[in-house]
Design an enzyme around this catalytic site. Sequence first.
Site, mmCIF file in Angstrom:
data_model
loop_
_atom_site.group_PDB
_atom_site.id
_atom_site.type_symbol
_atom_site.label_atom_id
_atom_site.label_comp_id
_atom_site.label_asym_id
_atom_site.label_seq_id
_atom_site.Cartn_x
_atom_site.Cartn_y
_atom_site.Cartn_z
ATOM 1 N N LYS A 1 0.834 -1.200 0.000
ATOM 2 C CA LYS A 1 0.000 0.000 0.000
ATOM 3 C C LYS A 1 0.872 1.255 0.000
ATOM 4 O O LYS A 1 2.079 1.196 0.269
ATOM 5 C CB LYS A 1 -0.935 -0.001 1.205
ATOM 6 C CG LYS A 1 -0.213 0.031 2.547
ATOM 7 C CD LYS A 1 -1.183 0.010 3.715
ATOM 8 C CE LYS A 1 -0.432 0.056 5.043
ATOM 9 N NZ LYS A 1 -1.343 0.169 6.192
ATOM 10 N N TYR B 1 14.980 30.261 6.846
ATOM 11 C CA TYR B 1 13.853 31.036 7.353
ATOM 12 C C TYR B 1 13.859 31.141 8.873
ATOM 13 O O TYR B 1 14.087 30.164 9.580
ATOM 14 C CB TYR B 1 12.536 30.405 6.916
ATOM 15 C CG TYR B 1 12.272 30.451 5.438
ATOM 16 C CD1 TYR B 1 12.306 31.660 4.742
ATOM 17 C CD2 TYR B 1 11.971 29.285 4.729
ATOM 18 C CE1 TYR B 1 12.048 31.705 3.381
ATOM 19 C CE2 TYR B 1 11.705 29.327 3.371
ATOM 20 C CZ TYR B 1 11.748 30.539 2.701
ATOM 21 O OH TYR B 1 11.501 30.579 1.348
#
Length: 396
Positions: A40, A272
Amino acid sequence: MTETPAIPRVRAEIDLAALRANVRALRAHAPGAAFMAVVKADGYGHGMIPCARAAVQAGADWIGTATPEEALALRAAGLPGRIMCWLWTPGGPWREAVEADLDVSVSGLWALREVTAAAREAGRTARVQLKADTGLGRNGCQPADWAELVEESLRAEAEGLIKVTGLWSHFACADEPGHPSIAAQLTVFREMVAGAERQGVRPEVRHIANSPGTLTLPETHFDLVRPGIAMYGISPSPEIGTPEDFGLRPVMRLTASLALVKHVPGGHGVSYGHHYVTPGDTTLGLVPAGYGDGVPRHASGRGPALVGGKLRTVAGRIAMDQFVVDLGGDEPPVGSEVVLFGPGDRGEPTAEDWAQAAGTIAYEIVTRIGSRVPRVYANEMDESGDVDDADERAEG
């Protein structure tokens, strides 16, 4: 003018020989049970179709997916044999699943009625597995509603519309050794299976064991085991053991190429928010991978990487497309390989190291690697069973 050869910005190297070896190792932990290879979420980020093929080559009897779309894609790619999917919503592709001979999971009457209608329209018998909620509290039928679901399933089976091929459930805490819920769920599962069989169900397989169950709980193996993350060489829980403890090897190696090396003075803010400020004159290295590629932003200031043969730590915030490491005055060449994680036997970090840095689990680290990161497959096998001479192939 000489053309500069292309250097990959970032790539995920997938070692299919390691995956095949992991399947064989896991099968040895449950020699009396069939093996379902769970692929999956695009094979936990490793690539669903190549990993499914490799698992089958190594002896997997079943393939498991979450969504029907994943299962249908496997069938369309030519994967033979038994494929099971378990996460359905109303109006899903039931008829397509029936016509593709998938095993579909049913947790409630609404789903049973939809698959039964699809089987009637298709003129084919649907293969259905009934899922019991034995205590996880997620998908699955509650014990109080189980007899009714079984009874209606048997009526549909008598009409030739479905065949109940399996009874199954899923653990909540199998990755926590000794957790009381493990024994409690196992008791409930045995009771619900016995009840269904008393009503007349004759399943091909009964199953509850996930990766930790396969590795550490032999009493949970029943007829089939469903390893997921362990198949990719990652321990389901550091508390129960390392990959090496179980004879497993991580399958994915995530690398990038150093995009810039520059000198900066002390007191220079990095990325940042300036959460990192250089403590003195140093060199900074720019790694062109970020949270847009799946590198977790929560690992800002903590994430490890092997650069120039030395372990470095992310300096400041991880941005969408890039992050910075403080090289401490070293000057590795631009284009040098940066190893974010791999098996760990060459000094590089592992997915578990990144999980610890980000406050998550290694499942998430590998599964979140984004679609813009090409997967490069090594040690594929051709139809004869030989390793392909072209031992690397890129996808994505």
